[in-house]
Enzyme design. Structure first.
Site, PDB file in Angstrom:
ATOM      1  N   SER A  25       0.847  -1.189   0.000  1.00 52.38           N
ATOM      2  CA  SER A  25       0.000   0.000   0.000  1.00 52.38           C
ATOM      3  C   SER A  25       0.876   1.230   0.000  1.00 52.38           C
ATOM      4  O   SER A  25       2.067   1.170   0.300  1.00 52.38           O
ATOM      5  CB  SER A  25      -0.925   0.020   1.226  1.00 52.38           C
ATOM      6  OG  SER A  25      -0.180   0.109   2.416  1.00 52.38           O
ATOM      7  N   GLY A  26       0.280   2.347  -0.354  1.00 54.66           N
ATOM      8  CA  GLY A  26       1.017   3.612  -0.373  1.00 54.66           C
ATOM      9  C   GLY A  26       0.133   4.702  -0.908  1.00 54.66           C
ATOM     10  O   GLY A  26      -1.090   4.565  -0.969  1.00 54.66           O
ATOM     11  N   PHE A  28      -0.272   5.598  -3.865  1.00 49.92           N
ATOM     12  CA  PHE A  28      -0.911   5.205  -5.111  1.00 49.92           C
ATOM     13  C   PHE A  28      -2.201   4.425  -4.860  1.00 49.92           C
ATOM     14  O   PHE A  28      -3.069   4.335  -5.716  1.00 49.92           O
ATOM     15  CB  PHE A  28       0.032   4.332  -5.945  1.00 49.92           C
ATOM     16  CG  PHE A  28       0.432   3.053  -5.257  1.00 49.92           C
ATOM     17  CD1 PHE A  28      -0.311   1.912  -5.412  1.00 49.92           C
ATOM     18  CD2 PHE A  28       1.557   3.013  -4.460  1.00 49.92           C
ATOM     19  CE1 PHE A  28       0.050   0.730  -4.780  1.00 49.92           C
ATOM     20  CE2 PHE A  28       1.935   1.854  -3.831  1.00 49.92           C
ATOM     21  CZ  PHE A  28       1.168   0.704  -3.982  1.00 49.92           C
ATOM     22  N   LYS A  46      -3.316  -4.155  -8.683  1.00 49.06           N
ATOM     23  CA  LYS A  46      -2.867  -2.842  -8.223  1.00 49.06           C
ATOM     24  C   LYS A  46      -4.016  -1.853  -8.412  1.00 49.06           C
ATOM     25  O   LYS A  46      -4.388  -1.527  -9.539  1.00 49.06           O
ATOM     26  CB  LYS A  46      -1.634  -2.393  -9.011  1.00 49.06           C
ATOM     27  CG  LYS A  46      -1.088  -1.032  -8.615  1.00 49.06           C
ATOM     28  CD  LYS A  46       0.172  -0.729  -9.429  1.00 49.06           C
ATOM     29  CE  LYS A  46       0.774   0.609  -9.040  1.00 49.06           C
ATOM     30  NZ  LYS A  46       2.022   0.890  -9.811  1.00 49.06           N
ATOM     31  N   ASP A 141      12.689   5.043 -13.350  1.00 47.87           N
ATOM     32  CA  ASP A 141      12.600   4.799 -11.903  1.00 47.87           C
ATOM     33  C   ASP A 141      13.249   3.456 -11.571  1.00 47.87           C
ATOM     34  O   ASP A 141      12.715   2.670 -10.782  1.00 47.87           O
ATOM     35  CB  ASP A 141      11.151   4.827 -11.440  1.00 47.87           C
ATOM     36  CG  ASP A 141      11.031   5.058  -9.930  1.00 47.87           C
ATOM     37  OD1 ASP A 141      12.027   5.487  -9.319  1.00 47.87           O
ATOM     38  OD2 ASP A 141       9.951   4.813  -9.372  1.00 47.87           O
TER      39      ASP A 141
END
Length: 435
Positions: A25-26, A28, A46, A141
């Site tokens: 989780s985060g 996003f 996702k 990234d």
């Protein structure tokens, strides 16, 4: 009968069965592991918190970049997620990678993987990025947490939230400038020119990141481990790079050539950095010298990871650990405690963050260092937004709004743990426990 495009296949909740297990989780949103009824294997889903257009862009990039070294996308999810059954969610359905990432592997091993495995990972990452570049894409990234591992520890590139069409591939077409203006990613893996406001993304960005990735995979360390964003941004533009002192270039055949490649990749002049085709020539040659030992190296790591109660520890010398001496980061200093304290629960930590939000906005400094330690909990595009803010107060506000609030108890607890380590006096002054 024509095959359906992966990007037109809609996968609803009715196609899935069993428990939805949250695996990440985060800012996003969330990532779940769940089993597909018809396919009879587990997939990763996702779900993005806000920007639906962002996930469609990422899914399209993954579809174009379909190859053995890029995370596979199966389709688009739309439906309600049990047990919450909230409003209809949208996201990407991807293959589930059982062994986490290169970053989690390094953490579990407390250092680098065996030399043959490190080389195979370096080779597979180079193959993946080279394929992206052949499709006129730049990942932008590239770092250990974005290199995922399957059950046999093969590598696949993931997290394409920051991928852009290469400026050089488009011959600087003005009609495509908008697609290349946003640059992000972990600042420790960014080239010096990317810190300039006018920078336009080109393939040499990935080449620089790959050089830092090679250093990390060989040493098992995070580059510039204690340095904050401002210092890194300043020093790498002045020519500083990760130290090579911990690498004994005589300990393994081909290690000298690999170190030379690192230095070529992180050259301050992007025009002097090699293409990934050139990188592959070097990596493939070095890996071929150790390929016979790869089965034993993989078995050694899997045996350790699957051992009951396996704790992260400093690796013991073996015939496969050629470059581990002095490579594992150590942290022998423990926080001192003023008398007995109780252990705070994750809920208590989250409540502390919520209750002291205003004070944290004003008093937390070096926000980017905290963001970097939160790792994958902060989505790559959120990272870019936070990075663009000029003051620590504004950075903290963005971190709270985009990551802490949506990430819930887990992310707030992780934020608290970082605070108590790096800002112990602040936590204590606000009534927190230094457990």
């Amino acid at each position: 009968m024509a095959l359906q495009s992966r990007m037109t296949e809609q996968i609803g909740a009715e196609s899935l069965e069993g428990e939805w297990e949250k695996v990440g989780s985060g800012g996003f949103g969330r990532v779940y592991k769940v089993r597909h009824k018809t396919w009879k294997f587990e997939v990763a889903i996702k779900l993005l918190q806000d920007d639906v257009g962002s996930f469609k862009k990422e899914a399209n990039i993954m579809d174009v970049a379909f190859c053995p070294y890029v995370l596979r996308v199966f389709g688009i999810f739309e439906g309600r997620v049990p047990p919450e059954n909230m409003s209809v969610q949208k996201g990407i359905v991807m293959e589930f990678m059982r062994r986490g990432s290169v970053q989690t592997l390094q953490t579990s091993l407390s250092g680098p993987p065996p030399w043959p495995l490190a080389l195979r990972l370096a080779h597979e990452v180079a193959l993946g990025v080279n394929f992206l570049h052949s499709k006129e894409l730049v990942h932008s990234d590239l770092k250990p947490s974005n290199v995922l591992l399957d059950c046999d520890l093969h590598a696949k590139l993931a997290d394409f939230g920051l991928s852009r069409v290469s400026t050089s591939a488009l011959n600087n077409s003005n009609s495509n400038r908008e697609a290349t203006e946003e640059v992000g990613g972990s600042y420790k893996y960014m080239p010096p020119e990317a810190f300039e406001v006018s920078y336009e993304l080109v393939r040499a960005f990935d080449t620089y990141s790959y050089g830092i990735f090679l250093w990390s995979i060989v040493t098992g360390k995070e580059p510039y481990e204690t340095a904050n964003y401002s210092l890194v941004a300043l020093r790498i533009r002045e020519g500083d790079r990760p130290s090579l002192e911990a690498i004994d270039q005589e300990k393994a055949e081909g290690l000298k050539e690999l170190v030379d490649l690192m230095k070529e990749c992180w050259d301050g002049n992007p025009d002097k950095r090699p293409t990934f085709k050139c990188c592959l020539d070097v990596i493939k040659d070095v890996y071929s010298k150790h390929e016979r030992a790869i089965r034993d190296a993989v078995n050694e790591v899997l045996t350790r990871l699957d051992s009951p109660g396996f704790p992260p520890r400093t690796p013991e010398p073996s015939r496969f650990h050629d470059v581990m001496d002095n490579a594992a980061p150590q942290n022998s200093q423990q926080e001192s405690l003023d008398g007995p304290t109780k252990r705070m629960s994750a809920t208590d930590k989250a409540k502390f963050v919520d209750d002291n939000k205003a004070a944290l906005f004003q008093r937390v400094s070096e926000v980017m260092a905290i963001v970097d330690k939160l790792g994958d909990m902060v989505h790559s595009e959120t990272y870019s937004v936070i990075l663009s803010k000029q003051t620590s107060q504004d950075q903290m506000r963005e971190l709270f709004q985009r990551t802490l609030r949506s990430g819930g108890v887990v992310v707030k607890a992780a934020f608290y743990d970082i605070l108590k380590k790096d800002h112990a006096s602040l936590v204590k002054s606000l009534g927190g426990e230094l457990e």
